[in-house]
Design a protein around this motif. Sequence first.
Motif, mmCIF file in Angstrom:
data_model
loop_
_atom_site.group_PDB
_atom_site.id
_atom_site.type_symbol
_atom_site.label_atom_id
_atom_site.label_comp_id
_atom_site.label_asym_id
_atom_site.label_seq_id
_atom_site.Cartn_x
_atom_site.Cartn_y
_atom_site.Cartn_z
ATOM 1 N N SER A 168 0.809 -1.223 0.000
ATOM 2 C CA SER A 168 0.000 0.000 0.000
ATOM 3 C C SER A 168 0.840 1.269 0.000
ATOM 4 N N ASP A 169 2.072 1.181 0.450
ATOM 5 C CA ASP A 169 2.929 2.366 0.427
ATOM 6 C C ASP A 169 3.470 2.659 -0.969
ATOM 7 N N ARG A 170 3.265 1.723 -1.907
ATOM 8 C CA ARG A 170 3.711 1.938 -3.287
ATOM 9 C C ARG A 170 2.556 2.061 -4.268
ATOM 10 N N ALA A 215 -3.017 5.786 -13.910
ATOM 11 C CA ALA A 215 -3.046 4.353 -14.225
ATOM 12 C C ALA A 215 -1.927 3.991 -15.197
ATOM 13 N N VAL A 216 -1.737 4.800 -16.221
ATOM 14 C CA VAL A 216 -0.677 4.548 -17.200
ATOM 15 C C VAL A 216 0.695 4.658 -16.536
ATOM 16 N N LYS A 217 0.867 5.632 -15.654
ATOM 17 C CA LYS A 217 2.165 5.812 -14.989
ATOM 18 C C LYS A 217 2.509 4.642 -14.074
ATOM 19 N N THR A 218 1.506 3.899 -13.601
ATOM 20 C CA THR A 218 1.812 2.755 -12.740
ATOM 21 C C THR A 218 2.597 1.690 -13.491
ATOM 22 N N ALA A 219 2.525 1.709 -14.812
ATOM 23 C CA ALA A 219 3.231 0.723 -15.627
ATOM 24 C C ALA A 219 4.656 1.162 -15.960
ATOM 25 N N PRO A 224 8.629 2.544 -14.739
ATOM 26 C CA PRO A 224 9.546 2.265 -13.618
ATOM 27 C C PRO A 224 9.363 3.231 -12.441
ATOM 28 N N ASP A 225 8.963 4.479 -12.706
ATOM 29 C CA ASP A 225 8.783 5.455 -11.635
ATOM 30 C C ASP A 225 7.477 5.248 -10.878
ATOM 31 N N GLY A 226 6.518 4.549 -11.448
ATOM 32 C CA GLY A 226 5.230 4.324 -10.795
ATOM 33 C C GLY A 226 4.323 5.544 -10.872
ATOM 34 N N GLY A 227 3.144 5.436 -10.292
ATOM 35 C CA GLY A 227 2.136 6.478 -10.405
ATOM 36 C C GLY A 227 2.025 7.410 -9.213
ATOM 37 N N GLN A 228 2.859 7.206 -8.202
ATOM 38 C CA GLN A 228 2.752 8.066 -7.025
ATOM 39 C C GLN A 228 3.354 9.449 -7.316
#
Length: 191
Positions: A110-112, A173-177, A179-183
């Motif tokens: 959950s922290d990621r 949602a796209v950024k979650t895919a 390497p930097d993630g969506g946070q």
Amino acid sequence: MEDIAVKVLLIGDEEVGKTTFLSRISRGSNNLEGHGSITLLRDIDQPFVFEIRNRRRGYRIEFYDTSSPEDWRLLEPDLILICYDISQRSSLVNMQRLWIKQVHATFQASDRIPLIVVGLKRDLRSESDPNGIIYPQEAYNVSQEMRVDKYVECSAVTGELLKLAFEEICDVAVKTATPDGGQTEGGCVIL
């Protein structure tokens, strides 16, 4: 190249507008302005799949609502939308006291996982009820306290801010895919 699948989980109290939100966006980008009637999706048809493309590749965004999966806690979402009803103070309180705790207790990562607070039923915000009215700034402050990544609000019925909210959700949602993630880089962003 195969589309990248991204799982998005909507959580929140019953009757906050999750199904109406999903039903409106399921009709395509031409219907995000709130025109026309809404045929509600059936929970048994989950996941609700939306395919989007950017210049680099295609994405299969799978939306899951907590009201249908046998046990939504078994899902491994890439993005979580914590939804509340703008016209019901109790749903804001439950989001803060119940749902954010459920996220942290249920999902090891959950922290990621990026979190977005989604204020639904914007069309029902009423100035005539000074005790029940939830202004955007108050909900934004609660979102910051919960340490979520973004705050958006919209009305699926009228279409007010729906297109912007949907675009922001898809962007994360796209950024979650990647390497930097969506946070986000610290702090909640209001849209």
